[in-house]
Design a protein around this motif. Structure first.
Motif, PDB file in Angstrom:
ATOM      1  N   PRO A 149       0.815  -1.220   0.000  1.00  0.00           N
ATOM      2  CA  PRO A 149       0.000   0.000   0.000  1.00  0.00           C
ATOM      3  C   PRO A 149       0.848   1.270   0.000  1.00  0.00           C
ATOM      4  O   PRO A 149       0.512   2.255  -0.667  1.00  0.00           O
ATOM      5  CB  PRO A 149      -0.836  -0.125   1.278  1.00  0.00           C
ATOM      6  CG  PRO A 149      -0.907  -1.601   1.531  1.00  0.00           C
ATOM      7  CD  PRO A 149       0.444  -2.114   1.113  1.00  0.00           C
ATOM      8  N   ARG A 150       1.979   1.217   0.723  1.00  0.00           N
ATOM      9  CA  ARG A 150       2.868   2.397   0.759  1.00  0.00           C
ATOM     10  C   ARG A 150       3.634   2.555  -0.560  1.00  0.00           C
ATOM     11  O   ARG A 150       3.912   3.672  -0.988  1.00  0.00           O
ATOM     12  CB  ARG A 150       3.836   2.296   1.940  1.00  0.00           C
ATOM     13  CG  ARG A 150       3.105   2.374   3.261  1.00  0.00           C
ATOM     14  CD  ARG A 150       4.030   2.580   4.430  1.00  0.00           C
ATOM     15  NE  ARG A 150       3.261   2.593   5.673  1.00  0.00           N
ATOM     16  CZ  ARG A 150       3.774   2.784   6.862  1.00  0.00           C
ATOM     17  NH1 ARG A 150       5.078   2.987   6.996  1.00  0.00           N
ATOM     18  NH2 ARG A 150       3.010   2.777   7.945  1.00  0.00           N
ATOM     19  N   LEU A 151       3.979   1.440  -1.187  1.00  0.00           N
ATOM     20  CA  LEU A 151       4.625   1.504  -2.500  1.00  0.00           C
ATOM     21  C   LEU A 151       3.712   2.206  -3.498  1.00  0.00           C
ATOM     22  O   LEU A 151       4.145   3.083  -4.251  1.00  0.00           O
ATOM     23  CB  LEU A 151       4.956   0.088  -2.981  1.00  0.00           C
ATOM     24  CG  LEU A 151       5.449  -0.034  -4.426  1.00  0.00           C
ATOM     25  CD1 LEU A 151       6.801   0.657  -4.605  1.00  0.00           C
ATOM     26  CD2 LEU A 151       5.544  -1.507  -4.836  1.00  0.00           C
ATOM     27  N   LEU A 152       2.433   1.821  -3.519  1.00  0.00           N
ATOM     28  CA  LEU A 152       1.475   2.445  -4.441  1.00  0.00           C
ATOM     29  C   LEU A 152       1.290   3.919  -4.129  1.00  0.00           C
ATOM     30  O   LEU A 152       1.246   4.762  -5.028  1.00  0.00           O
ATOM     31  CB  LEU A 152       0.128   1.707  -4.362  1.00  0.00           C
ATOM     32  CG  LEU A 152      -0.094   0.524  -5.289  1.00  0.00           C
ATOM     33  CD1 LEU A 152      -0.168   0.955  -6.737  1.00  0.00           C
ATOM     34  CD2 LEU A 152       0.927  -0.575  -5.140  1.00  0.00           C
ATOM     35  N   LYS A 153       1.218   4.225  -2.830  1.00  0.00           N
ATOM     36  CA  LYS A 153       1.058   5.630  -2.406  1.00  0.00           C
ATOM     37  C   LYS A 153       2.272   6.461  -2.843  1.00  0.00           C
ATOM     38  O   LYS A 153       2.126   7.587  -3.343  1.00  0.00           O
ATOM     39  CB  LYS A 153       0.899   5.665  -0.883  1.00  0.00           C
ATOM     40  CG  LYS A 153       0.254   6.931  -0.340  1.00  0.00           C
ATOM     41  CD  LYS A 153       0.155   6.874   1.176  1.00  0.00           C
ATOM     42  CE  LYS A 153      -1.176   6.345   1.636  1.00  0.00           C
ATOM     43  NZ  LYS A 153      -1.362   6.474   3.101  1.00  0.00           N
ATOM     44  N   ALA A 154       3.465   5.904  -2.676  1.00  0.00           N
ATOM     45  CA  ALA A 154       4.687   6.605  -3.068  1.00  0.00           C
ATOM     46  C   ALA A 154       4.756   6.801  -4.578  1.00  0.00           C
ATOM     47  O   ALA A 154       5.127   7.880  -5.066  1.00  0.00           O
ATOM     48  CB  ALA A 154       5.916   5.828  -2.587  1.00  0.00           C
TER      49      ALA A 154
END
Length: 370
Positions: A149-154
């Motif tokens: 989820p953080r990869l996508l957000k980044a």
């Protein structure tokens, strides 16, 4: 003014393709029928390896190997650019009581992977919470997970910073614009968008869109459910896998346990049966989880495909339309190499891996006949 490359699908394939193409100075329009990165890319466990890599074809291994080496640098670049840490977490992985252990060890030796048989006492020392009863362990040190989820957000934060990228959420593509036998754009509820090239990276929905062209792509939704526990940060120092179920630690003590494999169409409702089954698997691996709180339970739809080999390349029947889809259970694992390969082919660069195994030509017809 140069026409954009339109990418359909805002998950890991679409977002990373957009980032790589935009970084190569191409104008890009990224569309998603819902919110960016909220489907399979968000729902997975984030293990940067197939669950049982030795059971896959060399085509999958080639993409996985390139991507595993790329992830740390990608995460570092995104953290620098956006301040959001995708948390590439290299804990290593223990497989317990493998049925095909000899096959795994032979595969690792042939390809020079650091997979080795270890004494079960070593696995217990590394993971004190491990259940009794396991007899054998195989270990790959250094294997990582990414906090997807953080990869996508980044990634989406990085795309917002690029002047040559336009992002449109809640923008469903309904058809392709065809001119002179070429795909020249997409039709949406908000009108047409013209394109130099169109990339279809819509995961489990890719096959539905190709039906509008009279094509059958053997990519279908395969539901997967996960649960998540909140534990102490040091509760699970390494990833562990047994009987097809895994536990993956995050740095803050969250532990993800997954996952089911269900053919239920486009329904992604979490079920009580799956919750019960996943809890049983979790406690069979790590008995202390019986006392831990389940803080999350969700489902996603994987883009199922024959042998899990993705479709990457231009459609001969419809020039101007490119595929980057059908990654099945390994979307996060294969994304960097898949998107780099797509960029290579689209821009006429030297392919980062041999492209033939992923070419749509012939494979769609073969799938129809089989």
């Amino acid at each position: 003014m140069e026409m954009p490359i339109v990418i359909v699908g805002g998950g890991i394939m679409g977002a990373l393709s957009a980032w790589m193409l935009a970084s190569a100075h191409k104008p890009v329009v990224l569309l998603d029928q819902g919110s960016f990165g909220q489907e399979a890319s968000w729902a997975g466990g984030g293990l940067v390896s197939p669950l049982y890599p030795w059971r896959y074809s060399p085509a999958v291994t080639a993409l996985a190997h390139w991507s595993q080496n790329f992830y740390p640098a990608l995460a570092g670049q995104l953290l620098t650019q956006t301040g959001i840490d995708p948390e590439v977490h290299a804990t290593g992985l223990y497989w317990l009581d493998l049925e095909d252990e000899a096959l795994a060890l032979d595969w690792a030796q042939r390809l020079d992977y650091p997979l080795q048989q270890v004494d079960i006492a070593q696995a217990r020392a590394a993971i004190p919470a491990l259940a009794d009863g396991f007899e054998r362990a195989v270990h790959m040190p250094g294997l990582a997970s990414v906090r997807n989820p953080r990869l996508l957000k980044a990634l989406h934060a990085a795309l917002l910073q690029l002047p040559n990228v336009r992002l449109q959420e809640n923008c469903a593509v309904t058809a392709f614009i065809i001119e002179d036998g070429r795909v020249a754009g997409v039709q949406t509820a908000d009108g047409g968008i013209r394109a130099e090239q169109v990339v279809l990276a819509a995961g489990a929905w890719s096959g539905e869109l190709l039906k509008t062209l009279g094509l059958t792509l053997p990519v279908e939704p395969v539901k997967g459910q996960m649960i998540q526990y909140q534990c102490a940060p040091d509760f699970l120092p390494a990833m562990v896998l047994s009987k097809g179920r895994y536990a993956i630690p995050r740095r803050d003590g969250l532990v993800l346990v997954g996952s089911t494999l269900e053919h239920a169409g486009f329904d992604k409702t979490p079920t009580q049966d799956a919750l019960t089954s996943l809890k049983a698997s979790a406690e069979e691996l790590l008995p202390a989880l019986a006392e831990a709180e389940v803080v999350g339970h969700w489902a996603g739809l994987r883009p199922g495909s024959p042998e899990g080999i993705p479709y990457i390349g231009e459609l001969a029947e419809f020039p101007g339309l490119w595929l980057n889809c059908g990654h099945y259970r390994n979307g996060l694992v294969l994304a960097p190499a898949s998107c780099e390969l797509l960029k290579n082919l689209l821009l006429g660069e030297q392919p980062v891996v041999a492209s033939n195994p992923y070419a749509p030509a012939g494979r769609m017809q073969e799938a129809l006949m089989s």
